[in-house]
Design a protein around this motif. Structure first.
Motif, PDB file in Angstrom:
ATOM      1  N   TYR A   1       0.846  -1.185   0.000  1.00 59.50           N
ATOM      2  CA  TYR A   1       0.000   0.000   0.000  1.00 59.50           C
ATOM      3  C   TYR A   1       0.892   1.249   0.000  1.00 59.50           C
ATOM      4  O   TYR A   1       1.789   1.378   0.835  1.00 59.50           O
ATOM      5  CB  TYR A   1      -0.916  -0.002   1.224  1.00 59.50           C
ATOM      6  N   TYR A   2       0.597   2.144  -0.942  1.00 59.05           N
ATOM      7  CA  TYR A   2       1.388   3.349  -1.126  1.00 59.05           C
ATOM      8  C   TYR A   2       0.565   4.585  -0.824  1.00 59.05           C
ATOM      9  O   TYR A   2      -0.568   4.730  -1.293  1.00 59.05           O
ATOM     10  CB  TYR A   2       1.889   3.447  -2.565  1.00 59.05           C
ATOM     11  N   CYS A   3       1.163   5.467  -0.074  1.00 55.09           N
ATOM     12  CA  CYS A   3       0.565   6.771   0.165  1.00 55.09           C
ATOM     13  C   CYS A   3       0.839   7.676  -1.032  1.00 55.09           C
ATOM     14  O   CYS A   3       1.950   7.652  -1.595  1.00 55.09           O
ATOM     15  CB  CYS A   3       1.168   7.369   1.434  1.00 55.09           C
ATOM     16  N   ASN A   4      -0.156   8.450  -1.407  1.00 52.56           N
ATOM     17  CA  ASN A   4      -0.039   9.341  -2.557  1.00 52.56           C
ATOM     18  C   ASN A   4      -0.454  10.748  -2.175  1.00 52.56           C
ATOM     19  O   ASN A   4      -1.451  10.944  -1.461  1.00 52.56           O
ATOM     20  CB  ASN A   4      -0.930   8.816  -3.682  1.00 52.56           C
ATOM     21  N   LEU A   5       0.320  11.700  -2.648  1.00 52.32           N
ATOM     22  CA  LEU A   5       0.040  13.114  -2.356  1.00 52.32           C
ATOM     23  C   LEU A   5       0.186  13.914  -3.641  1.00 52.32           C
ATOM     24  O   LEU A   5       1.179  13.769  -4.355  1.00 52.32           O
ATOM     25  CB  LEU A   5       1.029  13.630  -1.307  1.00 52.32           C
ATOM     26  N   VAL A   6      -0.792  14.734  -3.917  1.00 50.07           N
ATOM     27  CA  VAL A   6      -0.723  15.649  -5.057  1.00 50.07           C
ATOM     28  C   VAL A   6      -0.823  17.070  -4.519  1.00 50.07           C
ATOM     29  O   VAL A   6      -1.769  17.394  -3.794  1.00 50.07           O
ATOM     30  CB  VAL A   6      -1.854  15.384  -6.063  1.00 50.07           C
ATOM     31  N   VAL A   7       0.170  17.879  -4.868  1.00 48.08           N
ATOM     32  CA  VAL A   7       0.173  19.259  -4.382  1.00 48.08           C
ATOM     33  C   VAL A   7       0.163  20.218  -5.565  1.00 48.08           C
ATOM     34  O   VAL A   7       0.513  19.856  -6.693  1.00 48.08           O
ATOM     35  CB  VAL A   7       1.407  19.538  -3.502  1.00 48.08           C
ATOM     36  N   GLU A   8      -0.269  21.436  -5.285  1.00 48.78           N
ATOM     37  CA  GLU A   8      -0.369  22.462  -6.311  1.00 48.78           C
ATOM     38  C   GLU A   8       0.873  23.348  -6.261  1.00 48.78           C
ATOM     39  O   GLU A   8       1.098  24.052  -5.297  1.00 48.78           O
ATOM     40  CB  GLU A   8      -1.645  23.273  -6.091  1.00 48.78           C
ATOM     41  N   ARG A   9       1.651  23.290  -7.327  1.00 45.03           N
ATOM     42  CA  ARG A   9       2.764  24.213  -7.521  1.00 45.03           C
ATOM     43  C   ARG A   9       2.364  25.076  -8.720  1.00 45.03           C
ATOM     44  O   ARG A   9       1.230  25.538  -8.797  1.00 45.03           O
ATOM     45  CB  ARG A   9       4.062  23.430  -7.802  1.00 45.03           C
ATOM     46  N   LEU A  10       3.244  25.308  -9.650  1.00 51.22           N
ATOM     47  CA  LEU A  10       2.830  25.936 -10.909  1.00 51.22           C
ATOM     48  C   LEU A  10       1.931  24.975 -11.672  1.00 51.22           C
ATOM     49  O   LEU A  10       1.078  25.387 -12.467  1.00 51.22           O
ATOM     50  CB  LEU A  10       4.059  26.319 -11.733  1.00 51.22           C
ATOM     51  N   SER A  11       2.149  23.689 -11.434  1.00 52.66           N
ATOM     52  CA  SER A  11       1.257  22.643 -11.917  1.00 52.66           C
ATOM     53  C   SER A  11       1.079  21.647 -10.780  1.00 52.66           C
ATOM     54  O   SER A  11       1.608  21.848  -9.692  1.00 52.66           O
ATOM     55  CB  SER A  11       1.865  21.963 -13.146  1.00 52.66           C
ATOM     56  N   LEU A  12       0.321  20.580 -11.035  1.00 51.80           N
ATOM     57  CA  LEU A  12       0.155  19.560 -10.006  1.00 51.80           C
ATOM     58  C   LEU A  12       1.399  18.669  -9.959  1.00 51.80           C
ATOM     59  O   LEU A  12       1.880  18.217 -11.005  1.00 51.80           O
ATOM     60  CB  LEU A  12      -1.084  18.724 -10.292  1.00 51.80           C
TER      61      LEU A  12
END
Length: 118
Positions: free
Chosen positions: A93-104
């Motif tokens: 099981y992998y944790c995933n994070l998407v953050v907002e910079r100039l793009s995702l």
């Protein structure tokens, strides 16, 4: 740099429960999505559950009613409560994070192994 550290994996009997946690640290910025994916041997990585910044939640059909995802925004933590575990839930099981910079920008943890077996 962003780091994701997962914990809570292990061996459990069918019908048992486990709780996975993931803590994000570093220069996180604005979070778009936090979630969990899994990859079983010989299979592709698949989405298990994710929670959007606005609070909406999605689950894979195979875990609906058994798994619950939650997020602590103040601690940049996402948790996956897994109940009624089945052998087919065995995976990394992998944790995933998407953050907002100039793009995702997407980040992944190293994974934690969940084994469901008698």
């Amino acid at each position: 740099q962003v780091q994701l550290v997962e914990s809570g994996g292990g061996l459990v009997q069918p019908g048992g429960s486990l709780r996975l946690s993931c803590v994000a640290s570093g220069n996180i910025g604005r979070i778009n999505v936090m979630g969990w994916y899994r990859q079983a041997p010989g299979k592709q990585r698949e989405l298990v559950a994710e929670i959007m910044s606005a609070g909406s939640i999605s689950y894979a059909d195979s875990v609906k009613g058994r798994f619950t995802i939650s997020r602590d925004n103040a601690k940049d933590t996402v948790t996956l409560q897994m109940n009624s575990l089945k052998p087919e839930d065995t995976a990394i099981y992998y944790c995933n994070l998407v953050v907002e910079r100039l793009s995702l920008v997407e980040y992944w943890g190293k994974g934690t192994l969940v084994t469901v077996s008698s």
